[in-house]
Enzyme design. Structure first.
Site, short mmCIF file in Angstrom:
data_model
loop_
_atom_site.label_atom_id
_atom_site.label_comp_id
_atom_site.label_asym_id
_atom_site.label_seq_id
_atom_site.Cartn_x
_atom_site.Cartn_y
_atom_site.Cartn_z
NE ARG A 163 27.25 61.84 16.71
CZ ARG A 163 28.39 61.41 16.14
NH1 ARG A 163 29.32 62.28 15.78
NH2 ARG A 163 28.58 60.12 15.94
CG ASP B 238 42.69 64.87 17.22
OD1 ASP B 238 42.69 63.66 16.93
OD2 ASP B 238 41.69 65.60 17.15
#
Length: 272
Positions: free
Chosen positions: A37, A142
């Protein structure tokens, strides 16, 4: 291009940074995932390797890059009306209420907003049919600033709306044309009912709630057991007694100190 080396010590350092800041927990088996990633990002920034990137993550003036790392290390896969039985239960529960008092719902890990807008579509339909009153609101939070910006725009690939009925699509979404073909925008009358804000569930927070319903679906997978318990209890403090609490169906029963009654898989009621 040669692969960037990633030592066990560097893996542990990044894991410690992410756990301390946002509660993300990675077992040893996740080392290759983190490498895959972050390595492309390191190359794009023109850095020598993970040591340089760790230095950036530890620099408090590099908050935007830290946020980028969080985005890269979390998966935000979602779509509208995911786990439809939860929405069926929510509709049944709200329809059975004897009063039409104001409703407040929290999507606590709202990601790109699919969950919050799905709920808003349902509540709008229920208001039109007279099952609930006109005063209702939805909060979506979030940790990722990037996904919140996207959520506020309310534009989605049409595949993400595959479980939205044709009638709801007609009434609540605008289909893109030309360069926007293949995308749809949630109508302003739905977007205006949802407020979005950034929140780290792993840190203490104040001023939220009380809520009638809380969604905390498909986020606990990122946390270790003690953090899961802390997050769930912290979130449940904002839920009214008797209120509904939703986890992802596959996440099992909530491990917490707050008394809950199981209603159906992934759905619980806070004990009064």
């Amino acid at each position: 291009m040669a692969a960037i080396t990633f030592s066990d010590a560097q893996f542990k350092t990044i894991g410690d940074i992410m756990y301390e800041a946002v509660g993300l927990s990675y077992s040893d088996s996740k080392k290759s995932l983190i490498q895959s990633r972050l390595a492309p990002r390191i190359q794009r920034l023109g850095l020598e390797g993970f040591a340089d990137y760790i230095a950036i993550l530890q620099d408090e003036t590099q908050a935007s890059e830290f946020q980028m790392a969080v985005d890269l290390l979390t998966t935000n896969e979602t779509y509208f009306f995911r786990e439809p039985k939860h929405y069926e239960l929510l509709e049944a529960e709200l329809s059975a209420r004897k009063s039409k008092e104001p409703l407040s719902i929290w999507s606590a890990a709202s990601s790109f907003g699919d969950e919050a807008y799905s709920t808003a579509m349902l509540l709008s339909d229920m208001q039109i049919s007279g099952k609930i009153g006109p005063e209702w609101s939805i909060l979506g939070t979030d940790i990722s600033h990037r996904v919140l910006l996207s959520a506020k725009e309310g534009v989605y690939p049409q595949d993400r709306l595959r479980d939205v009925s044709a009638d709801r699509l007609r009434r609540y979404c605008l289909r893109g044309e030309g360069e926007s073909e293949g995308q749809s925008m949630v109508h302003e009358k739905i977007r205006s009912r949802v407020q979005f804000g950034q929140l780290n569930l792993c840190k203490p927070f104040e001023g939220l709630g009380p809520f009638d319903v809380v969604f905390l679906r498909n986020v606990l997978i990122y946390f270790d057991a003690p953090t899961k318990r802390d997050v769930v209890d912290r979130v449940l403090q904002t839920l009214k007694p008797g209120g509904l609490f939703f986890l992802g169906t596959a996440e099992g029963r909530a491990q917490c100190d707050t008394p809950l009654i199981t209603v159906q898989p992934g759905a619980f009621r806070k004990v009064a």
